[in-house]
Design an enzyme around this catalytic site. Sequence first.
Site, PDB file in Angstrom:
ATOM      1  N   ASP A   1       0.842  -1.193   0.000  1.00 16.47           N
ATOM      2  CA  ASP A   1       0.000   0.000   0.000  1.00 16.47           C
ATOM      3  C   ASP A   1       0.879   1.245   0.000  1.00 16.47           C
ATOM      4  O   ASP A   1       1.627   1.489   0.937  1.00 16.47           O
ATOM      5  CB  ASP A   1      -0.898   0.002   1.240  1.00 16.47           C
ATOM      6  CG  ASP A   1      -1.819   1.207   1.288  1.00 16.47           C
ATOM      7  OD1 ASP A   1      -2.973   1.089   0.836  1.00 16.47           O
ATOM      8  OD2 ASP A   1      -1.377   2.274   1.774  1.00 16.47           O
TER       9      ASP A   1
ATOM     10  N   LYS B   1      -2.797   5.912  -4.178  1.00 16.08           N
ATOM     11  CA  LYS B   1      -3.863   6.867  -3.898  1.00 16.08           C
ATOM     12  C   LYS B   1      -3.590   8.203  -4.581  1.00 16.08           C
ATOM     13  O   LYS B   1      -2.437   8.618  -4.707  1.00 16.08           O
ATOM     14  CB  LYS B   1      -3.981   7.091  -2.388  1.00 16.08           C
ATOM     15  CG  LYS B   1      -4.016   5.807  -1.569  1.00 16.08           C
ATOM     16  CD  LYS B   1      -3.998   6.089  -0.074  1.00 16.08           C
ATOM     17  CE  LYS B   1      -3.684   4.828   0.719  1.00 16.08           C
ATOM     18  NZ  LYS B   1      -2.256   4.451   0.641  1.00 16.08           N
TER      19      LYS B   1
ATOM     20  N   TYR C   1       3.005   9.898  -0.489  1.00 14.17           N
ATOM     21  CA  TYR C   1       4.085   9.300   0.302  1.00 14.17           C
ATOM     22  C   TYR C   1       5.451   9.526  -0.350  1.00 14.17           C
ATOM     23  O   TYR C   1       6.479   9.385   0.311  1.00 14.17           O
ATOM     24  CB  TYR C   1       3.882   7.798   0.481  1.00 14.17           C
ATOM     25  CG  TYR C   1       2.619   7.382   1.199  1.00 14.17           C
ATOM     26  CD1 TYR C   1       1.808   8.319   1.845  1.00 14.17           C
ATOM     27  CD2 TYR C   1       2.242   6.052   1.228  1.00 14.17           C
ATOM     28  CE1 TYR C   1       0.642   7.926   2.484  1.00 14.17           C
ATOM     29  CE2 TYR C   1       1.086   5.652   1.877  1.00 14.17           C
ATOM     30  CZ  TYR C   1       0.282   6.589   2.499  1.00 14.17           C
ATOM     31  OH  TYR C   1      -0.865   6.175   3.126  1.00 14.17           O
TER      32      TYR C   1
ATOM     33  N   HIS D   1      -7.504   9.702  -1.914  1.00  9.65           N
ATOM     34  CA  HIS D   1      -6.832   9.642  -0.606  1.00  9.65           C
ATOM     35  C   HIS D   1      -7.659  10.292   0.512  1.00  9.65           C
ATOM     36  O   HIS D   1      -7.748   9.754   1.617  1.00  9.65           O
ATOM     37  CB  HIS D   1      -5.457  10.301  -0.714  1.00  9.65           C
ATOM     38  CG  HIS D   1      -4.479   9.819   0.303  1.00  9.65           C
ATOM     39  ND1 HIS D   1      -3.118   9.818   0.083  1.00  9.65           N
ATOM     40  CD2 HIS D   1      -4.639   9.328   1.555  1.00  9.65           C
ATOM     41  CE1 HIS D   1      -2.495   9.330   1.153  1.00  9.65           C
ATOM     42  NE2 HIS D   1      -3.402   9.046   2.062  1.00  9.65           N
TER      43      HIS D   1
ATOM     44  N   ARG E   1      10.372  -6.944  12.969  1.00  8.11           N
ATOM     45  CA  ARG E   1       8.987  -6.497  13.151  1.00  8.11           C
ATOM     46  C   ARG E   1       8.157  -6.803  11.914  1.00  8.11           C
ATOM     47  O   ARG E   1       6.980  -7.167  12.026  1.00  8.11           O
ATOM     48  CB  ARG E   1       8.978  -4.994  13.442  1.00  8.11           C
ATOM     49  CG  ARG E   1       7.625  -4.463  13.863  1.00  8.11           C
ATOM     50  CD  ARG E   1       7.161  -5.005  15.199  1.00  8.11           C
ATOM     51  NE  ARG E   1       8.135  -4.778  16.255  1.00  8.11           N
ATOM     52  CZ  ARG E   1       8.310  -3.631  16.898  1.00  8.11           C
ATOM     53  NH1 ARG E   1       7.559  -2.587  16.583  1.00  8.11           N
ATOM     54  NH2 ARG E   1       9.198  -3.529  17.866  1.00  8.11           N
TER      55      ARG E   1
ATOM     56  N   LYS F   1       3.092  -1.055   9.110  1.00  6.79           N
ATOM     57  CA  LYS F   1       4.305  -0.513   8.505  1.00  6.79           C
ATOM     58  C   LYS F   1       5.474  -0.672   9.455  1.00  6.79           C
ATOM     59  O   LYS F   1       5.352  -0.441  10.664  1.00  6.79           O
ATOM     60  CB  LYS F   1       4.086   0.971   8.164  1.00  6.79           C
ATOM     61  CG  LYS F   1       5.286   1.673   7.536  1.00  6.79           C
ATOM     62  CD  LYS F   1       6.181   2.369   8.536  1.00  6.79           C
ATOM     63  CE  LYS F   1       5.524   3.538   9.212  1.00  6.79           C
ATOM     64  NZ  LYS F   1       6.472   4.280  10.102  1.00  6.79           N
TER      65      LYS F   1
END
Length: 283
Positions: A47, A77, A52, A110, A240, A234
């Site tokens: 995504d 987006k 971004y 968005h 992680r 994220k």
Amino acid sequence: MANTIPDIPLNDGNTIPQLGFGVFQIEPKDTVEAVSRALEIGYRHIDTAEMYGNEAEVGEAVRMSGLDRGEVFVTSKLSNAFHRPDDARRAFESTLSALKMDHIDLFLIHWPLPTRYDGDFVSTWKTLEEFQRDGRATSIGVSNFQVPHLERLAAEADVVPAVNQIEVHPYFGNEEVRAYDRRHNIITQAWSPIAQGKVLDDPTVVDVAEEVGRTPAQVVLRWHVQRGDIVFPKSTTPGRIAENFQIFDFALDDAAMERISGLDRGESGRQGPNPDDFDYIPS
């Protein structure tokens, strides 16, 4: 249970992986490595967004992965700066060019920006309908749309959004919008799924995590998927990224689900902007 990501059916006949990898606030210089690691681990849904600033790096990581394009679901987006139809058309071309792809699996508005562009997000949506008709956007949807925004699309447009990507986490269940989405066969995608980390130290979440032998992040992400939403955590930390993937080989019982849902603070739990008045346009 096998640790396999389910595919969720969309209202347009397509499907979407329920777990994705988000790249919000990942610097372009770190994006290729982070997305590459996610794809190696097994994520198949990435995504991104024009705002971004890392679409090109997402595309590069997908190409470097050696995976067939059809194996990776890519979402992007529309920037808030390009809501007018001709601007949206040019921006969509830029997205495809940055990704170096001939189509995108899901393209979203968005933000609705109801206080901008004379309140007209319907013409923007109808422009996305064009992208779907010509096959360059397999599915189209919206992000941060409240119930009145969705009702206006239902009254004035032809296509029901396939998804609505909204802020959802244990402190802000966003239940009114989720309920509307369910009634109209729109899939909810949860952004900020762990409230920017704030829920991970919550005593209830910590207790549930200890009971099931999982980390707090895994428990919260599992809570999301058992509610039927799509989630895309994220991280740039390899450990992680891997940890967040391991959420389909255990389940929370009804009591644990209710305890986590009970953390909802309503509007006061919202971490991000309110879509009713958010009007940011990048320069």
